[in-house]
Structure formats: structure tokens, C-alpha cells
Design an enzyme around this catalytic site. Structure first.
Site, PDB file in Angstrom:
ATOM      1  CE1 TYR A   1      -8.127  24.757   0.037  1.00 22.37           C
ATOM      2  CE2 TYR A   1      -6.934  22.836  -0.871  1.00 22.37           C
ATOM      3  CZ  TYR A   1      -7.586  23.902  -0.990  1.00 22.37           C
ATOM      4  OH  TYR A   1      -7.567  24.637  -2.179  1.00 22.37           O
TER       5      TYR A   1
ATOM      6  CB  SER B   1      -7.115  23.539 -10.706  1.00 21.89           C
ATOM      7  OG  SER B   1      -7.157  24.853 -10.307  1.00 21.89           O
TER       8      SER B   1
ATOM      9  CD  GLN C   1     -10.466  26.165 -12.735  1.00 17.85           C
ATOM     10  OE1 GLN C   1      -9.620  25.695 -12.333  1.00 17.85           O
ATOM     11  NE2 GLN C   1     -10.984  27.435 -12.593  1.00 17.85           N
TER      12      GLN C   1
ATOM     13  CE1 TYR D   1     -11.759  29.503  -9.963  1.00 14.79           C
ATOM     14  CE2 TYR D   1      -9.747  28.576  -9.483  1.00 14.79           C
ATOM     15  CZ  TYR D   1     -10.829  28.606  -9.218  1.00 14.79           C
ATOM     16  OH  TYR D   1     -11.359  27.841  -8.542  1.00 14.79           O
TER      17      TYR D   1
ATOM     18  CB  THR E   1     -13.943  27.999 -12.552  1.00 12.42           C
ATOM     19  OG1 THR E   1     -14.057  26.747 -12.906  1.00 12.42           O
ATOM     20  CG2 THR E   1     -15.014  27.946 -10.977  1.00 12.42           C
TER      21      THR E   1
ATOM     22  NE  ARG F   1     -13.564  27.444  -0.120  1.00  9.46           N
ATOM     23  CZ  ARG F   1     -12.693  27.510  -1.210  1.00  9.46           C
ATOM     24  NH1 ARG F   1     -11.429  27.155  -1.104  1.00  9.46           N
ATOM     25  NH2 ARG F   1     -13.401  27.844  -2.405  1.00  9.46           N
TER      26      ARG F   1
ATOM     27  CE  LYS G   1     -15.867  22.886 -11.430  1.00 12.34           C
ATOM     28  NZ  LYS G   1     -15.427  23.790 -10.269  1.00 12.34           N
TER      29      LYS G   1
ATOM     30  CG  HIS H   1     -16.109  26.058  -6.291  1.00 15.10           C
ATOM     31  ND1 HIS H   1     -15.560  26.765  -7.308  1.00 15.10           N
ATOM     32  CD2 HIS H   1     -14.761  25.636  -5.518  1.00 15.10           C
ATOM     33  CE1 HIS H   1     -14.563  26.644  -7.309  1.00 15.10           C
ATOM     34  NE2 HIS H   1     -13.885  25.924  -6.426  1.00 15.10           N
TER      35      HIS H   1
ATOM     36  NE  ARG I   1     -13.207  23.652  -1.976  1.00 15.57           N
ATOM     37  CZ  ARG I   1     -12.318  22.979  -0.911  1.00 15.57           C
ATOM     38  NH1 ARG I   1     -12.851  22.010  -0.398  1.00 15.57           N
ATOM     39  NH2 ARG I   1     -11.160  23.430  -0.867  1.00 15.57           N
TER      40      ARG I   1
ATOM     41  CG  ASP J   1     -19.111  19.886  -9.362  1.00 20.14           C
ATOM     42  OD1 ASP J   1     -20.026  20.749  -8.783  1.00 20.14           O
ATOM     43  OD2 ASP J   1     -18.128  20.149  -9.973  1.00 20.14           O
TER      44      ASP J   1
ATOM     45  N   GLY K   1     -20.539  16.554  -4.084  1.00 20.98           N
ATOM     46  CA  GLY K   1     -21.253  15.555  -3.086  1.00 20.98           C
ATOM     47  C   GLY K   1     -21.285  14.215  -3.413  1.00 20.98           C
TER      48      GLY K   1
ATOM     49  N   GLY L   1     -14.638  15.395  -7.385  1.00 20.63           N
ATOM     50  CA  GLY L   1     -13.390  16.232  -6.602  1.00 20.63           C
ATOM     51  C   GLY L   1     -13.061  15.389  -5.515  1.00 20.63           C
ATOM     52  NE  ARG L   2     -15.226  18.521  -0.029  1.00 22.63           N
ATOM     53  CZ  ARG L   2     -15.997  19.307  -0.720  1.00 22.63           C
ATOM     54  NH1 ARG L   2     -16.995  18.724  -1.975  1.00 22.63           N
ATOM     55  NH2 ARG L   2     -16.192  20.465  -0.382  1.00 22.63           N
TER      56      ARG L   2
HETATM   57  C1  LIG Z   1      -9.491  20.774  -2.362  1.00 25.33           C
HETATM   58  C2  LIG Z   1     -10.250  21.374  -3.830  1.00 25.33           C
HETATM   59  C3  LIG Z   1      -9.896  22.343  -4.628  1.00 25.33           C
HETATM   60  C4  LIG Z   1     -10.646  22.789  -5.753  1.00 25.33           C
HETATM   61  N1  LIG Z   1     -10.025  23.491  -6.409  1.00 25.33           N
HETATM   62  C5  LIG Z   1     -10.736  23.869  -7.766  1.00 25.33           C
HETATM   63  C6  LIG Z   1     -10.235  24.630  -8.599  1.00 25.33           C
HETATM   64  O1  LIG Z   1      -9.096  25.220  -8.439  1.00 25.33           O
HETATM   65  N2  LIG Z   1     -10.806  25.127  -9.808  1.00 25.33           N
HETATM   66  C7  LIG Z   1     -12.151  24.865  -9.913  1.00 25.33           C
HETATM   67  O2  LIG Z   1     -13.031  25.124 -10.686  1.00 25.33           O
HETATM   68  N3  LIG Z   1     -12.759  24.057  -8.761  1.00 25.33           N
HETATM   69  C8  LIG Z   1     -12.240  23.603  -7.711  1.00 25.33           C
HETATM   70  N4  LIG Z   1     -12.701  22.594  -6.857  1.00 25.33           N
HETATM   71  C9  LIG Z   1     -14.107  22.415  -6.918  1.00 25.33           C
HETATM   72  C10 LIG Z   1     -14.309  21.103  -7.931  1.00 25.33           C
HETATM   73  O3  LIG Z   1     -13.701  21.408  -9.118  1.00 25.33           O
HETATM   74  C11 LIG Z   1     -15.620  20.587  -7.949  1.00 25.33           C
HETATM   75  O4  LIG Z   1     -16.756  21.760  -8.350  1.00 25.33           O
HETATM   76  C12 LIG Z   1     -16.083  20.018  -6.415  1.00 25.33           C
HETATM   77  O5  LIG Z   1     -14.850  19.302  -5.793  1.00 25.33           O
HETATM   78  C13 LIG Z   1     -17.378  19.025  -6.503  1.00 25.33           C
HETATM   79  O6  LIG Z   1     -17.697  18.567  -5.115  1.00 25.33           O
HETATM   80  P1  LIG Z   1     -17.073  17.084  -4.682  1.00 25.33           P
HETATM   81  O7  LIG Z   1     -15.668  17.415  -4.227  1.00 25.33           O
HETATM   82  O8  LIG Z   1     -18.169  16.967  -3.475  1.00 25.33           O
HETATM   83  O9  LIG Z   1     -17.035  15.982  -5.601  1.00 25.33           O
HETATM   84  C14 LIG Z   1     -11.946  22.269  -5.950  1.00 25.33           C
HETATM   85  C15 LIG Z   1     -12.462  21.429  -4.779  1.00 25.33           C
HETATM   86  C16 LIG Z   1     -11.893  20.844  -3.908  1.00 25.33           C
HETATM   87  C17 LIG Z   1     -12.431  19.693  -2.796  1.00 25.33           C
END
Ligand SMILES: Cc1cc2nc3c(=O)[nH]c(=O)nc-3n(C[C@H](O)[C@H](O)[C@H](O)COP(=O)(O)O)c2cc1C
Length: 405
Positions: free
Chosen positions: A54, A136, A158, A160, A186, A195, A276, A300, A303, A331, A333, A354-355
Site C-alpha cells: 500500500y 492528511s 492537508q 481533500y 490536494t 493501485r 498540491k 501524488h 498513485r 514531490d 520519488g 512521503g514514502r
Molecule cells: C501511503 C501514502 C498515503 C498518501 N496519502 C495522501 C493523502 O492522504 N493526501 C495527500 O495529499 N497525499 C497523499 N499521499 C501523497 C504524498 O503526500 C506525496 O505526494 C507522495 O508520497 C510523494 O511521493 P514519495 O512518497 O515518493 O515521496 C500519500 C502517499 C503515500 C505513499
């Protein structure tokens, strides 16, 4: 011919211990991780496959994410030597506040799924590191509880926008009252991305009990013990749960949202507003014209739309178009402090990750997030030193370029 002799004790002793004795297995496993990909490997072993996927996965063929990472691999730095880099200062200003690094911990939903320590742990690490943390809308800890856990952190909220605008507004007011400084809207999620790993894993929130779950319990007893002996996993601001993440997004989010809704939000929120999910020059201009203080070039983390524009490639054009009127972040990667340095040199004010911190969280809770932060900080500082850049202002477009391959 070599003459041999017995070694003396004081000559052998230094070889017997190479570092401090680590108290717990968590400390040992975190100490063995020298990079974010190392932390990712530790995380993979310690949480159920569906949870890891996930976080780790992206939409459809995962091409957007792969290209974002490939773009960082195509960066070529331009170093200057003989610059006295004994002391480098990676601090910067983000929306008028001082940040110790040009990094923001990105909003991530369901954070307590990765480890029960969840959002409070991430917010506390951000507080200690002196960087902003974005909570979030799909968080599993309320804005009030995050504020109590990390009162000194620069907390962003953040949002939605979902179809019940009054409820969204209420949430914004709650975040304001809890001392969140900045609102992040966002805009890349009108519907859920596909996904495929989640679909193949039959992943639901909360996880359902099945034969596969029971098998998994024996493989990851620590994760399951934490889950079953701490507060149940639920959204902090939604009562609506059940089903896959995509089901939830499709049920709750609003595909009718337009730039007019943004104007309405601009009225309702008097602090800095960040948009965003911007992926083109045209949209960057439109949201800045409508009053955004900053924008995040983001798909994102790959995603949502697959085969989306690659943020690092979009960066120079967007900075050219709006950089004098709004702060531009990026953002997707980012797995190394050097990626952050490259993005800043190419025009970004800051980078969201994020990750990278979620791998740390899965690998070892709060200490794992701390480790992820330490790794990124060290890499970022070392890269600045090797580049001959003493401060963030030294990182300009002359210091990094993108090679064709
Ligand atoms: C598990 C997960 C959950 C996420 N949930 C949200 C979210 O709730 N709201 C949002 O704006 N972005 C969400 N994102 C996107 C992150 O804010 C961010 O844009 C993204 O993780 C950046 O890429 P990176 O994970 O490679 O750093 C999520 C990303 C991941 C990996």
C-alpha cells in the site's frame, strides 16, 4: 619468509567490538540501514505484505513513479572545489518561517496502519528536525491530538474537498483552532487512481480477517500484536470506513471541484494556502492567479494518473512561470538527500517526502522515522559539501542539470 608470532591481547581487543552495543533489535535493525532503500528493505520484512505494498506501490503500471525516480538518476551536479565547506547551512525559509532543511513531511493517509505510533510520531520527529509536517484529511489521528503531540512543530493541514462543503469547512476551522499554520489543498484526486497491488492483495481498511490474514499473523506477529493491543485503526475525521481505499475515495471525494471552489476556500482560510498536485504550467498560473501562496508539483507519488508528467522535468518551466509570485515545491520519488539538493538547485523552494519517512515508520516506529530523517539530513549536507555549496542560496541552476540519459 614471513616470521609469525602470537598476537597480544591489546592488539586483538579493538577487533572484537566495532560499535556501541545496541539495546534492542529495533535499534540494531535501524542502525544497519545506511540509506532509505535499506530502511525500505527492513520495512518490507516487518509489516504484512499488503501494508508494505500500500505504501510502496503506485497506480497501474507504476510508470509515473518510476519516471520520477529515473529523473533524479539523470541529475548531473556541477561542483565547485576549494570553497571551505567545513560548515554548511541547509536551512531555508518556507512560507515566511525558518525551516532547518528544505524538506516537508508530506501528508499520508492511514499512517497508524504502518505502525501504531502513527501521525504523532511523524509530527514529533518533524518538530525535532525543525521542518513542517502536513497532516492528511485521511489521517488516523485528529488535528487536536497531533497538536498535543508536537506543539512546537510547524503543522500544516492537508484538505481533500468532499461533497459536504460545510463539513470540510468545519474541519478547516478545527485545524485553525488547533494551531495548524498552513492549509494544503490536494487537487489531483477527483477519483481514485487504480493501485493494482492493493487490488491484487485484496487490501481493505481496516484489514479483514481471512485465512491469508491468519497466515500473515504468524509471519508478522509484532505488527499484529501492536494492531490488536492499541487503539483501533480508524479515520480521525470520517466515520465513513470499510472497503478498499479506492472505494472510500470514490465515495467521499468530489469530482465536481473546480477553481471556483478554490476561491471559496481562499476566503475561508486566512493563512498560507498551498495547492498540491499541479502538473502543468497552465494550472500553476491559474492557481497562483486565484491566490495560492505556494504549489506542489506532484503526481501524488505516482498513485493517481499513471504516465503523468515528471515533476523534476516540469520544475524549471513552472518556476519560470510563477516563481516570482509563489513558492514552488516538488514531490515524488525522493529517496536521497541528494535528490532534495538537485530539486532545490533546479528551482524548488522545498521538497515533500512521503514514502521515505513511511519506510522508517514501518521499520521501527518513531525511531525509524528519526533514522529516515537522519539519513536524509546527512546525505543532503554531504552533497552540499561535495558540491561546494555553503548555504541554500548557493544552490542555483548552475549547480545541477538533467542529462538525456
Ligand atoms: C501511503 C501514502 C498515503 C498518501 N496519502 C495522501 C493523502 O492522504 N493526501 C495527500 O495529499 N497525499 C497523499 N499521499 C501523497 C504524498 O503526500 C506525496 O505526494 C507522495 O508520497 C510523494 O511521493 P514519495 O512518497 O515518493 O515521496 C500519500 C502517499 C503515500 C505513499
Amino acid at each position: 619468509m614471513t616470521r609469525r608470532r602470537f598476537p597480544r591481547w591489546h592488539e586483538v581487543r579493538p577487533y572484537l567490538r566495532t560499535g556501541p552495543i545496541r539495546r534492542s533489535s529495533i535499534d540494531r535493525r535501524l542502525a544497519s540501514a545506511a540509506t532509505i532503500p535499506d530502511l525500505r528493505s527492513v520495512a518490507r520484512r516487518h509489516v504484512p505484505r499488503a501494508v508494505f505494498d500500500y505504501v510502496d506501490g503506485a497506480a497501474e503500471s507504476e510508470t509515473s513513479l518510476r519516471r520520477s525516480r529515473d529523473a533524479f538518476a539523470r541529475v548531473e551536479f556541477v561542483p565547485r572545489v576549494l570553497q571551505d565547506v567545513s560548515n554548511v547551512d541547509p536551512s531555508t525559509s518556507i512560507l515566511g518561517r525558518r525551516a532547518a532543511l528544505p524538506i516537508v513531511f508530506a501528508p499520508t493517509g492511514f499512517t497508524r496502519l504502518m505502525h501504531q505510533a502513527g501521525e504523532p510520531a511523524v509530527a514529533r520527529v518533524a518538530e525535532r528536525m525543525g521542518i513542517p509536517y502536513a497532516l492528511s484529511t485521511l489521517g488516523t489521528t485528529s488535528p487536536e491530538d497531533v497538536a498535543a503531540a508536537a506543539p512546537g512543530a510547524d503543522r500544516w493541514f492537508q484538505l481533500y474537498l468532499w461533497n459536504d462543503r460545510e463539513a470540510a469547512l468545519d474541519l478547516v476551522r478545527r485545524a485553525r483552532a488547533a494551531g495548524f499554520t498552513t492549509l494544503v489543498l490536494t487537487v489531483d484526486t477527483p477519483v481514485a487512481g487504480a493501485r493494482l497491488r492493493d487490488i491484487h492483495n485484496g487490501f481493505t481498511i481496516p484489514p479483514t480477517l481471512s485465512v491469508r490474514t491468519f497466515v500473515d499473523m504468524t509471519l508478522h506477529p509484532g505488527w499484529w500484536f501492536d494492531k490488536l493491543t492499541t487503539e483501533p485503526l480508524r479515520f480521525a475525521v470520517f466515520s465513513e470506513t470499510g472497503g478498499t481505499v479506492a472505494d472510500l475515495i470514490d465515495r467521499v471525494f468530489d469530482p465536481t471541484i473546480t477553481i471556483a471552489d478554490f476561491a471559496w476556500l481562499r476566503e475561508a482560510w486566512d493563512g498560507p494556502l498551498v495547492i498540491k498536485g499541479i502538473q502543468t504550467v497552465e494550472d500553476a498560473r491559474a492557481v497562483v492567479d486565484a491566490g495560492a501562496d505556494a504549489l506542489v508539483i506532484s503526481n501524488h507519488g505516482g498513485r493517481q494518473l499513471d504516465r503523468a508528467p515528471t515533476p523534476l522535468e516540469q520544475l524549471p518551466g513552472i518556476v519560470d512561470a510563477v516563481g516570482d509570485r509563489a513558492e514552488v515545491y516538488l514531490d515524488g520519488g525522493v529517496l536521497n538527500g541528494a535528490d532534495v539538493v538537485a530539486a532545490v538547485a533546479m528551482g524548488a523552494r522545498a521538497v515533500l517526502v512521503g514514502r521515505a519517512y513511511l519506510y522508517g515508520l514501518m521499520a521501527g516506529g518513531e525511531r525509524g522515522v528519526e533514522r529516515a530523517g537522519a539519513i536524509l539530513t546527512k546525505e543532503l549536507t554531504r552533497t552540499m559539501q561535495l558540491l561546494g555549496a555553503r548555504c541554500i542560496d548557493d544552490l542555483d541552476t548552475s549547480r545541477a542539470r538533467l542529462r538525456d540519459r
